[in-house]
Design an enzyme around this catalytic site. Structure first.
Site, PDB file in Angstrom:
ATOM      1  N   ASP A   8       0.857  -1.187   0.000  1.00  0.00           N
ATOM      2  CA  ASP A   8       0.000   0.000   0.000  1.00  0.00           C
ATOM      3  C   ASP A   8       0.892   1.236   0.000  1.00  0.00           C
ATOM      4  O   ASP A   8       1.648   1.468   0.950  1.00  0.00           O
ATOM      5  CB  ASP A   8      -0.901  -0.023   1.242  1.00  0.00           C
ATOM      6  CG  ASP A   8      -1.974   1.042   1.220  1.00  0.00           C
ATOM      7  OD1 ASP A   8      -2.104   1.742   0.199  1.00  0.00           O
ATOM      8  OD2 ASP A   8      -2.691   1.182   2.228  1.00  0.00           O
ATOM      9  N   ASP A 103      -2.887   2.528  -6.068  1.00  0.00           N
ATOM     10  CA  ASP A 103      -1.894   2.615  -4.995  1.00  0.00           C
ATOM     11  C   ASP A 103      -1.788   1.384  -4.113  1.00  0.00           C
ATOM     12  O   ASP A 103      -1.094   1.419  -3.099  1.00  0.00           O
ATOM     13  CB  ASP A 103      -2.163   3.844  -4.130  1.00  0.00           C
ATOM     14  CG  ASP A 103      -3.529   3.811  -3.464  1.00  0.00           C
ATOM     15  OD1 ASP A 103      -4.364   2.960  -3.824  1.00  0.00           O
ATOM     16  OD2 ASP A 103      -3.773   4.657  -2.580  1.00  0.00           O
ATOM     17  N   GLU A 104      -2.431   0.285  -4.460  1.00  0.00           N
ATOM     18  CA  GLU A 104      -2.294  -0.918  -3.633  1.00  0.00           C
ATOM     19  C   GLU A 104      -2.516  -2.172  -4.466  1.00  0.00           C
ATOM     20  O   GLU A 104      -3.212  -2.159  -5.473  1.00  0.00           O
ATOM     21  CB  GLU A 104      -3.241  -0.878  -2.432  1.00  0.00           C
ATOM     22  CG  GLU A 104      -4.705  -0.811  -2.783  1.00  0.00           C
ATOM     23  CD  GLU A 104      -5.591  -0.879  -1.545  1.00  0.00           C
ATOM     24  OE1 GLU A 104      -5.286  -1.654  -0.612  1.00  0.00           O
ATOM     25  OE2 GLU A 104      -6.599  -0.161  -1.522  1.00  0.00           O
TER      26      GLU A 104
END
Length: 351
Positions: A8, A103-104
């Site tokens: 993350d 983003d993850e």
């Protein structure tokens, strides 16, 4: 036993802005829509979070908490480019990558030969490589199953990692708050707490049949997660079919003006989520959902080629007038159905 990593990126959008403009590093900043347009905050950096600014918060509220907040509109081209670079780094260690957003992502490194097969060392090396090549930090969680890896990635933020070994799982779960389980929102957590169920340890003492009776399929998920069971594979072919946003209301609403205000508030978040999934993806349909105080719900949607707030408001107004009756509304939602990529390619190529 599988080895799953959840990576993350730390306040990703804001981190890209601070990297590209060092003058922003030590001041409170946030990415989001303007107060005048009833915008919401997408991401805030850590100086802004010290004032209580959080993701999904109305911009007006964020500016009250932090009047000197620097508000940025967002640069999704830059965010997508950074995300592609991060994904390239992941692919150096495994082909089993399941992105959740820009983003993850989950990574299955069970059979990876890197770092002597140690998931802990792989996670550490990935984070260091991201920093070396992009000057961005990431946090990671390592666990035998997906949901625990995701929870673990949040336990040592920012720029850290947390490892849950198979031997750690029973003790970790015993005191884990149910609200930490992905999918357990505020409303579900409150309902569980009213039943005296606060931790996974509490659920472990429950009869599965009772949970199924009270919560349906969600009851089985609760029971399995509380036992550490999560058989979902890391799916590198995962395809997002729809994008939505909804809000369960603290009090039922009975006036259309209240519903319209909620749609105005939800719409920027729907825009943000759609941009994260794939900004250039064509839309098949868009629609609205209303859930009433008798827990019945209705969904209305129709073919529409691009996201359009005015059309959503018209659709919601029609649904409100035709299907609500005298009932109060306890949930309002907006969603879009994405066009199948195969069909999209045919439409783009034509004959």
């Amino acid at each position: 036993m599988r080895k799953i990593i959840h990576v993350d990126m730390d306040c990703f959008f804001a981190a890209v802005e601070m990297r590209d403009n060092p003058a922003l590093r030590d001041i409170p900043i946030a990415i989001g829509g303007s107060r005048e347009r009833r915008g919401v905050i997408s991401t805030a950096n850590y100086p802004a979070r010290q004032f209580g600014v959080r993701s999904a918060m109305p911009t007006a509220m964020a500016l009250k908490l932090c009047p000197h907040l620097t508000l940025l509109p967002g640069r999704f081209v830059a965010y997508k480019e950074a995300s592609r670079h991060v994904r390239d780094i992941f692919s150096r260690y495994t082909s089993l990558i399941e992105p959740l957003s820009l983003d993850e992502a989950w990574l299955d490194v069970t059979d990876s030969p890197h770092c002597y097969g140690s998931a802990t060392l792989i996670a550490r090396e990935i984070r260091q490589t991201i920093f070396n090549e992009l000057q961005l930090t990431a946090s990671a969680g390592v666990a035998p199953v997906k949901f625990l890896a995701k929870i673990a990635s949040d336990l040592n933020k920012p720029n850290g990692q947390y490892v849950i070994t198979p031997a750690d799982v029973p003790g970790f779960l015993k005191t884990l708050p149910l609200a930490k389980i992905p999918g357990v929102g505020k409303v579900s957590a409150a309902k569980l707490e009213n039943m005296g169920l606060r931790t996974c340890g509490d659920i472990q003492q429950c009869d599965l049949a009772m949970l199924l009776k009270r919560f349906g399929k969600f009851g089985r998920v609760l029971w399995e997660r509380s036992q550490g069971i999560d058989e979902r594979d890391v799916n590198s072919e995962r395809l997002r079919k729809s994008v939505g946003v909804e809000r369960t209301l603290a009090e039922d609403i009975h006036e259309w003006s209240d519903c319209e205000a909620i749609i105005e508030h939800l719409y920027p978040e729907l825009e943000r989520r759609l941009a994260i999934v794939k900004p250039d993806l064509l839309i098949a349909r868009q629609g609205v959902k209303l859930k009433f105080n008798d827990f019945q719900q209705t969904t209305q949607e129709h073919v529409w080629p691009q996201l359009n707030k005015e059309d959503l408001i018209i659709t919601a107004r029609k649904t409100w007038n035709e299907r609500r009756g005298e009932r109060g509304v306890r949930l309002v939602g907006l969603h879009v159905t994405l066009l199948d990529p195969q069909l999209e390619r045919q439409l783009v190529l034509g004959l």
